[in-house]
Design a protein around this motif. Structure first.
Motif, PDB file in Angstrom:
ATOM      1  N   TRP A   1       0.832  -1.203   0.000  1.00 19.10           N
ATOM      2  CA  TRP A   1       0.000   0.000   0.000  1.00 19.10           C
ATOM      3  C   TRP A   1       0.868   1.255   0.000  1.00 19.10           C
ATOM      4  O   TRP A   1       0.609   2.210  -0.741  1.00 19.10           O
ATOM      5  CB  TRP A   1      -0.923  -0.028   1.201  1.00 19.10           C
ATOM      6  N   LYS A   2       1.903   1.243   0.802  1.00 16.13           N
ATOM      7  CA  LYS A   2       2.811   2.394   0.848  1.00 16.13           C
ATOM      8  C   LYS A   2       3.537   2.567  -0.482  1.00 16.13           C
ATOM      9  O   LYS A   2       3.792   3.693  -0.925  1.00 16.13           O
ATOM     10  CB  LYS A   2       3.811   2.222   1.982  1.00 16.13           C
ATOM     11  N   GLU A   3       3.859   1.459  -1.137  1.00 19.44           N
ATOM     12  CA  GLU A   3       4.475   1.533  -2.465  1.00 19.44           C
ATOM     13  C   GLU A   3       3.515   2.157  -3.478  1.00 19.44           C
ATOM     14  O   GLU A   3       3.924   2.954  -4.333  1.00 19.44           O
ATOM     15  CB  GLU A   3       4.877   0.134  -2.935  1.00 19.44           C
ATOM     16  N   ILE A   4       2.244   1.765  -3.406  1.00 19.90           N
ATOM     17  CA  ILE A   4       1.240   2.307  -4.324  1.00 19.90           C
ATOM     18  C   ILE A   4       1.145   3.818  -4.158  1.00 19.90           C
ATOM     19  O   ILE A   4       1.146   4.576  -5.145  1.00 19.90           O
ATOM     20  CB  ILE A   4      -0.138   1.651  -4.067  1.00 19.90           C
ATOM     21  N   ILE A   5       1.064   4.269  -2.917  1.00 14.92           N
ATOM     22  CA  ILE A   5       0.956   5.707  -2.645  1.00 14.92           C
ATOM     23  C   ILE A   5       2.199   6.445  -3.154  1.00 14.92           C
ATOM     24  O   ILE A   5       2.096   7.503  -3.791  1.00 14.92           O
ATOM     25  CB  ILE A   5       0.768   5.953  -1.130  1.00 14.92           C
ATOM     26  N   LYS A   6       3.364   5.865  -2.898  1.00 18.90           N
ATOM     27  CA  LYS A   6       4.623   6.482  -3.334  1.00 18.90           C
ATOM     28  C   LYS A   6       4.656   6.605  -4.855  1.00 18.90           C
ATOM     29  O   LYS A   6       5.056   7.652  -5.408  1.00 18.90           O
ATOM     30  CB  LYS A   6       5.803   5.655  -2.830  1.00 18.90           C
TER      31      LYS A   6
ATOM     32  N   VAL B   1      -6.074   2.117 -10.513  1.00 18.56           N
ATOM     33  CA  VAL B   1      -6.928   0.968 -10.226  1.00 18.56           C
ATOM     34  C   VAL B   1      -6.062  -0.148  -9.647  1.00 18.56           C
ATOM     35  O   VAL B   1      -5.028  -0.503 -10.224  1.00 18.56           O
ATOM     36  CB  VAL B   1      -7.634   0.461 -11.495  1.00 18.56           C
ATOM     37  N   LEU B   2      -6.490  -0.687  -8.518  1.00 23.16           N
ATOM     38  CA  LEU B   2      -5.816  -1.846  -7.926  1.00 23.16           C
ATOM     39  C   LEU B   2      -6.636  -3.088  -8.223  1.00 23.16           C
ATOM     40  O   LEU B   2      -7.821  -3.158  -7.875  1.00 23.16           O
ATOM     41  CB  LEU B   2      -5.659  -1.661  -6.416  1.00 23.16           C
ATOM     42  N   VAL B   3      -6.014  -4.072  -8.855  1.00 20.21           N
ATOM     43  CA  VAL B   3      -6.651  -5.352  -9.129  1.00 20.21           C
ATOM     44  C   VAL B   3      -6.092  -6.350  -8.124  1.00 20.21           C
ATOM     45  O   VAL B   3      -4.880  -6.594  -8.088  1.00 20.21           O
ATOM     46  CB  VAL B   3      -6.372  -5.830 -10.567  1.00 20.21           C
ATOM     47  N   THR B   4      -6.953  -6.904  -7.305  1.00 20.49           N
ATOM     48  CA  THR B   4      -6.498  -7.750  -6.206  1.00 20.49           C
ATOM     49  C   THR B   4      -7.307  -9.030  -6.103  1.00 20.49           C
ATOM     50  O   THR B   4      -8.511  -9.047  -6.374  1.00 20.49           O
ATOM     51  CB  THR B   4      -6.575  -6.982  -4.866  1.00 20.49           C
TER      52      THR B   4
END
Length: 424
Positions: free
Chosen positions: A228-233, A244-247
């Motif tokens: 999650w922190k990587e996504i924000i960064k 868009v996050l595909v999970t």
């Protein structure tokens, strides 16, 4: 006020056309690992989307995701291989049970001495050695089928072509590893977040173990939070507008749930990412099944429900306005209107079919998600959830067939309308 409304808006307020045309799509480790579990055609569909020319430059995964994928890949391959032995054992055990039941049944019936004591009851006519052998024959046939399939199933020592393909697909689209200091800060924050059940990741609090790369320790229970922190960064650095996050994760520490349905990302996640990334207009979640379903529609330009509705109304109105005059028009017009009427009926029928199959697929997706949510990775019920992908694939194929028929009908109708206009 705008920031608050952005967090609490409904999905019908989002511009999905822009999201699919301009958005960056991020994938988690479960999506990559599911490529080993999906049926061949479903796997190829997903890989095809990832390699599509209109899409492949807008995909990304975090370093945490790639590390988890590489670390768990062999376990998934091994699980897939071991499943053959489990199913074979269960099938052979069932054959033995059938033989035992047959013997017990015959013994009990013999004790009644029906041939001497009853004039009408004759179970041998229906239930005899031959009928029981027919039932076990089906099971033995399935065992042979399993043995053939097992030879095709990759094992942990085989060359992993799928890994090579995934690595190629995401080349230069993988986040850089975080520093040791960044990871330590995440873990300290994670202790507080998990204690207060602040998403994401607190549902993994009982996970043990770590992954290691160079001097860094990647603690497994903080994997989702690290990702999650990587996504924000990444979103902040790239000034992304649509993300868009595909999970494959369906746990409560990612999804907002209402009346048993997962409807969006948790509000805490939306608040955090919109606060940290001021340029971001939309953050959205898909599970793997929903992503594949909508990707087929958006990436492959499949027919939309709205287009079906609009065409249906257009043709219906056009036909109704002229039907009362059908006796006064030229033979050509009459023939065109008859064809339009027939096509109109076909569109109506297929439209209803499409709605029905989509509804069934949605229910199946929800059921599969619930199975995941209530199980652990090694539970047998998790394997059942993966096997439901076969049924999902059948529904998806049926949807595509219906959409193809609708596409063809609409093209014909378009030409007929043009011919009618020329006759005016």
């Amino acid at each position: 006020m705008n920031d608050l409304l952005k967090i609490y808006r409904d999905s019908n307020q989002l511009d999905f056309e822009k999201i699919w045309k301009e958005g960056t799509f991020v994938f988690d480790a479960n999506v990559l690992l599911d490529l080993y579990r999906l049926p061949e055609s479903a796997k190829n569909d997903l890989l095809g989307v990832l390699q599509n020319d209109n899409f492949k430059d807008r995909i990304w995964i975090g370093f945490q995701v790639f590390l988890e994928y590489l670390s768990n890949r062999l376990s998934v391959i091994g699980d897939q291989k071991n499943m053959f032995a489990k199913v074979k054992t269960a099938t052979l055990s069932t054959i033995e049970k059938i033989n035992t039941i047959n013997a017990e049944y015959k013994s009990e019936i013999d004790n009644h001495k029906l041939s001497q004591r009853h004039a009408l009851i004759n179970p041998e006519h229906f239930l005899n050695d031959s009928s029981f052998k027919k039932s076990t024959k089906i099971f033995r046939k399935f065992v042979k089928h399993l043995e053939k399939l097992e030879k095709q199933q990759a094992d942990v020592n085989d060359s992993d072509k799928l890994r090579d393909l995934i690595t190629t697909i995401f080349e230069n689209k993988i986040g850089s590893t975080l520093t040791k200091e960044e990871l330590e800060d995440i873990y300290k924050e994670g202790v507080k977040r998990y204690a207060n059940k602040i998403p994401p990741g607190y549902m993994d609090n009982k996970k043990d173990g770590s992954y290691y790369f160079k001097e860094n320790e990647y603690i497994r229970k903080y994997g989702d939070l690290t990702f999650w922190k990587e996504i924000i960064k990444h979103a902040k650095k790239q000034k992304l507008k649509y993300l868009v996050l595909v999970t494959g994760d369906v746990k409560e520490d990612w999804w907002e749930e209402k009346r048993g349905r997962k409807i969006s990302a948790r509000k805490e996640l939306l608040n955090e990412i919109y606060t940290e990334c001021p340029d971001l207009e939309v953050f959205y979640l898909y599970n793997t099944s929903s992503f594949l379903q909508f990707a087929k529609k958006e990436i492959d330009n499949n027919i939309k429900d709205s287009s079906i509705d609009e065409t249906f109304k257009l043709i219906s109105n056009y036909y109704n306005e002229r039907a009362i005059k059908i006796g006064d028009i030229s033979p050509n017009k009459k023939e065109y209107l008859k064809q339009l009427y027939s096509l109109n009926q076909s569109i109506s029928t297929n439209h209803l079919k499409l709605q029905d199959v989509n509804s069934q697929l949605s229910k199946l997706n929800l059921y599969r998600d619930n199975l995941y949510e209530k199980s652990n990775p090694l539970d047998d019920i998790r394997e059942l959830a993966h096997n439901l992908a076969y049924t999902e694939e059948e529904y998806t194929e049926e949807i595509n067939e219906i959409q193809n028929r609708l596409n063809l009908d609409m093209e014909i109708q378009k030409r007929l309308i043009e011919k009618l206009k020329l006759e005016e």
